[in-house]
Design a protein around this motif. Structure first.
Motif, PDB file in Angstrom:
ATOM      1  N   UNK A 547       0.857  -1.187   0.000  1.00 38.89           N
ATOM      2  CA  UNK A 547       0.000   0.000   0.000  1.00 38.89           C
ATOM      3  C   UNK A 547       0.893   1.237   0.000  1.00 38.89           C
ATOM      4  N   UNK A 548       0.510   2.306  -0.698  1.00 40.85           N
ATOM      5  CA  UNK A 548       1.397   3.480  -0.786  1.00 40.85           C
ATOM      6  C   UNK A 548       1.614   4.198   0.536  1.00 40.85           C
ATOM      7  N   UNK A 549       0.662   4.146   1.471  1.00 36.88           N
ATOM      8  CA  UNK A 549       0.821   4.889   2.730  1.00 36.88           C
ATOM      9  C   UNK A 549       0.593   4.030   3.965  1.00 36.88           C
ATOM     10  N   UNK A 550      -0.126   2.959   3.894  1.00 37.53           N
ATOM     11  CA  UNK A 550      -0.425   2.122   5.056  1.00 37.53           C
ATOM     12  C   UNK A 550       0.460   0.881   5.057  1.00 37.53           C
ATOM     13  N   UNK A 551       0.556   0.243   6.235  1.00 40.16           N
ATOM     14  CA  UNK A 551       1.322  -0.991   6.354  1.00 40.16           C
ATOM     15  C   UNK A 551       0.443  -2.170   5.928  1.00 40.16           C
ATOM     16  N   UNK A 552       0.316  -2.318   4.635  1.00 41.81           N
ATOM     17  CA  UNK A 552      -0.519  -3.370   4.048  1.00 41.81           C
ATOM     18  C   UNK A 552       0.240  -3.982   2.881  1.00 41.81           C
ATOM     19  N   UNK A 553       0.247  -5.298   2.836  1.00 39.63           N
ATOM     20  CA  UNK A 553       0.874  -6.038   1.740  1.00 39.63           C
ATOM     21  C   UNK A 553      -0.147  -7.008   1.163  1.00 39.63           C
ATOM     22  N   UNK A 554      -0.240  -7.048  -0.174  1.00 40.32           N
ATOM     23  CA  UNK A 554      -1.163  -7.937  -0.864  1.00 40.32           C
ATOM     24  C   UNK A 554      -0.348  -8.877  -1.751  1.00 40.32           C
ATOM     25  N   UNK A 555      -0.633 -10.167  -1.665  1.00 38.08           N
ATOM     26  CA  UNK A 555       0.028 -11.170  -2.506  1.00 38.08           C
ATOM     27  C   UNK A 555      -0.991 -12.017  -3.242  1.00 38.08           C
ATOM     28  N   UNK A 556      -0.730 -12.270  -4.522  1.00 41.77           N
ATOM     29  CA  UNK A 556      -1.631 -13.082  -5.342  1.00 41.77           C
ATOM     30  C   UNK A 556      -0.959 -14.362  -5.797  1.00 41.77           C
ATOM     31  N   UNK A 557      -1.717 -15.477  -5.821  1.00 36.07           N
ATOM     32  CA  UNK A 557      -1.157 -16.771  -6.216  1.00 36.07           C
ATOM     33  C   UNK A 557      -1.733 -17.234  -7.538  1.00 36.07           C
ATOM     34  N   UNK A 558      -1.432 -18.474  -7.915  1.00 32.66           N
ATOM     35  CA  UNK A 558      -1.810 -18.984  -9.234  1.00 32.66           C
ATOM     36  C   UNK A 558      -3.248 -19.500  -9.296  1.00 32.66           C
ATOM     37  N   UNK A 559      -3.971 -19.507  -8.196  1.00 30.71           N
ATOM     38  CA  UNK A 559      -5.367 -19.954  -8.214  1.00 30.71           C
ATOM     39  C   UNK A 559      -6.349 -18.798  -8.168  1.00 30.71           C
ATOM     40  N   UNK A 560      -5.864 -17.560  -8.228  1.00 31.92           N
ATOM     41  CA  UNK A 560      -6.745 -16.403  -8.199  1.00 31.92           C
ATOM     42  C   UNK A 560      -7.050 -15.903  -6.801  1.00 31.92           C
TER      43      UNK A 560
END
Length: 567
Positions: A547-560
């Motif tokens: 996230x540009x300003x918050x402590x948030x991380x998003x990860x995407x896998x091969x199953x959607x």
């Protein structure tokens, strides 16, 4: 005398008579000496010499059986052959098995008994094979092979009786979505061949509840109109940054299957009021997920593209607009008008894009054929302003310098170079700076977010490299190299190392290590933190974004599926 008479009367010979008889009888011949025992011989071998049919007017020499017959006959073999060649045997009877010669009726040379028997056998064999009709069978077989395989209709399977045993099948084999995912009507095989038409498309999910869809779009529009209290990116020291990373956890309600197939791109809305995430998959779908909402109404899927969605960005100046790029087109999803506009369309495959200025009106687009294109959204039509050949075999990613917007970074097969967009021509373009050292294909290359003084690359030679681009000299210096398993194979999206917008010196990248994790490195090559959760994270997250300003991380896998780590 009287005694002799009485003896003769009884029918017996007197001794005198017996003596006289012995004198008159000649002695018996002497017994022949015993024959010497013959030495053991080898088993006879039969040698046959065949004679072709005699030609008219020509007499062929007589052929005979040799070897075994002579050995069996022993010393009498020559005598027997002489007897057969004597006039008595030549004029002998007319037995067909004899070796005599017989003259033909048309004056042809006489044939031997062997030749007559041979001709008789040939005639009988010919009659036998004619009775089998082999030639007719061979002709029919040749016709069948010439026609090719016959199309035999398949027999219909009998229906099972009612009340019988029902075989259970998994939801994956039935092509059904898990219960927590909104049920989307699976298109039939014929419908999958239909293509998304060119031009503007309505922002509709199709088959989903209209009420929840309207609510999600309304949330997106409302979040886009809100302004953040602290718009500047926060940068802290490394100890506080590591502590912030450790506080980010993965919870069960922050995991969601947003799209149907492999995630190829991820974008996070810049608002601080909520967490709105967009994901593009391999099948052309774009999924929106409001993490704060329940599972039934939190996510919706749109289909603005035909092919893989390779790159997505929210507009920096207008967060109500989401730009997505597929192989054939670049579209802008505008929630204020509920439409997906078409900005750029081409028959060549598109790979990535980035904005050339903060207003997001112009963009640089990379193509898989190695060229780049400059696109201006203000120009009518879907053609580019310029198409330039930069000498690459393929262009995987493009990234614009965060400060000097005229420079952009292009990563190709084994090439990573910096170009000046002001000097682009159709051909013969020269690079401003070159990043050497890659031995295999490069998956991605990105500038550091605030100053652009660093570039991180991911290469198929299992290395992460960090370069110094502070001066943009002809050759950029290599600062560090990190050994990293980048062998994702064909079923996983290739890793892309992207910088944390809040921290100039740190970047995040997927990992093949077990237990599954997402790794954060410093530009010195030091591993700062590994996001993992053995109970909840069991797959490889190839595409990740902070996230540009918050402590948030998003990860995407091969199953959607998307995984959100947050405080």
């Amino acid at each position: 005398m009287a005694a002799e008479s009485s003896t003769e009367e009884r029918g017996e010979l007197s001794p005198r008579s017996q003596q006289q008889m012995q004198e008159r009888t000649p002695p018996p011949p002497a017994a022949p000496p015993p024959a010497p025992q013959a030495a053991p011989r080898r088993s006879p071998q039969l040698r046959v010499l065949l004679t072709p049919l005699p030609a008219p007017g020509r007499r062929l020499p007589q052929k005979r059986l040799l070897g075994a017959y002579d050995e069996a006959a022993g010393g009498d073999g020559k005598r027997r052959r002489a007897e057969r060649s004597s006039p008595e045997h030549e004029d002998g009877g007319s037995d067909g098995d004899s070796d005599g010669m017989e003259a033909g009726q048309d004056g042809s040379p006489p044939l031997s008994a062997y030749e007559r028997k041979r001709l008789k056998n040939i005639s009988e064999n010919a009659k036998f094979f004619a009775a089998l009709k082999l030639h007719e069978s061979a002709a029919r077989l040749h016709e069948i092979l010439a026609k090719g395989p016959s199309h035999v209709a398949k027999r219909a399977k009998p229906r099972k009786a009612e009340g019988g045993t029902v075989q259970r099948r998994s939801m994956r084999l039935q092509r059904m979505q898990p219960p927590e995912v909104p049920q989307v009507e699976a298109p039939a095989e014929e419908e999958q061949e239909e293509h998304v038409p060119a031009g503007p498309l309505p922002m509709a999910t199709g088959g989903q509840e209209e009420k929840s869809e309207t609510a999600l779009l309304g949330t997106w529009l409302q979040l886009s109109e809100m302004k953040n209290n602290n718009t500047e990116k926060r940068t802290c020291d490394m100890a506080r940054y590591q502590a912030a990373l450790s506080s980010m956890l993965l919870r069960e309600d922050s995991i969601r299957k947003v799209v149907s197939s492999r995630v190829r791109s991820v974008a996070i809305h810049p608002t601080e009021s909520a967490v709105l995430v967009a994901a593009g998959d391999k099948s052309g779908h774009v999924g929106l997920w409001d993490v704060s909402r329940t599972a039934e109404e939190g996510a919706h899927v749109f289909t603005p593209h035909n092919f893989s969605v390779n790159c997505m960005h929210f507009s920096p100046s207008h967060p109500a607009q989401l730009l997505s790029l597929s192989h054939d087109s670049l579209r802008c999803g505008d929630v204020s008008r509920a439409v997906f506009d078409e900005i750029y369309r081409t028959e060549d495959s598109l790979s990535s894009f980035d904005f050339l200025e903060d207003g997001a009106c112009t963009a640089i687009v990379g193509l898989w054929d190695g060229t780049v294109a400059v696109v201006d959204r203000r120009t009518p039509g879907t053609s580019p302003e310029l198409s330039a050949d930069i000498g690459f075999k393929m262009t995987r990613t493009v990234d614009v310098h965060p400060v000097d917007k005229q420079y952009f970074l292009a990563a190709g097969s084994v090439d990573v170079r910096v170009y000046d967009v002001r000097w682009l021509r159709r051909s013969g373009n020269q690079a401003v700076s070159t990043l050497h050292g890659h031995t295999k294909s490069v998956a991605s290359a990105y500038f550091s977010p605030s100053s652009g003084r660093r570039v991180v690359t991911v290469c198929a030679d299992d290395k992460l490299r960090v370069y110094d681009t502070s001066s943009l000299s002809a050759t950029s210096a290599l600062l560090c190299t990190v050994r990293h398993n980048n062998n994702t194979g064909r079923w996983l999206t290739r890793f892309r190392a992207v910088w944390d917008p809040k921290q100039e010196q740190c970047f995040v990248v997927g990992s093949m290590a077990r237990p599954r994790q997402i790794e954060v490195f410093q530009d010195t090559g030091l591993l700062l933190h590994a996001f993992c959760s053995p109970e909840l994270l069991g797959s490889v997250c190839s595409i990740n974004a902070f996230h540009p300003t918050r402590n948030i991380l998003v990860g995407g896998n091969s199953s959607g599926r998307l995984h959100v780590f947050m405080e």
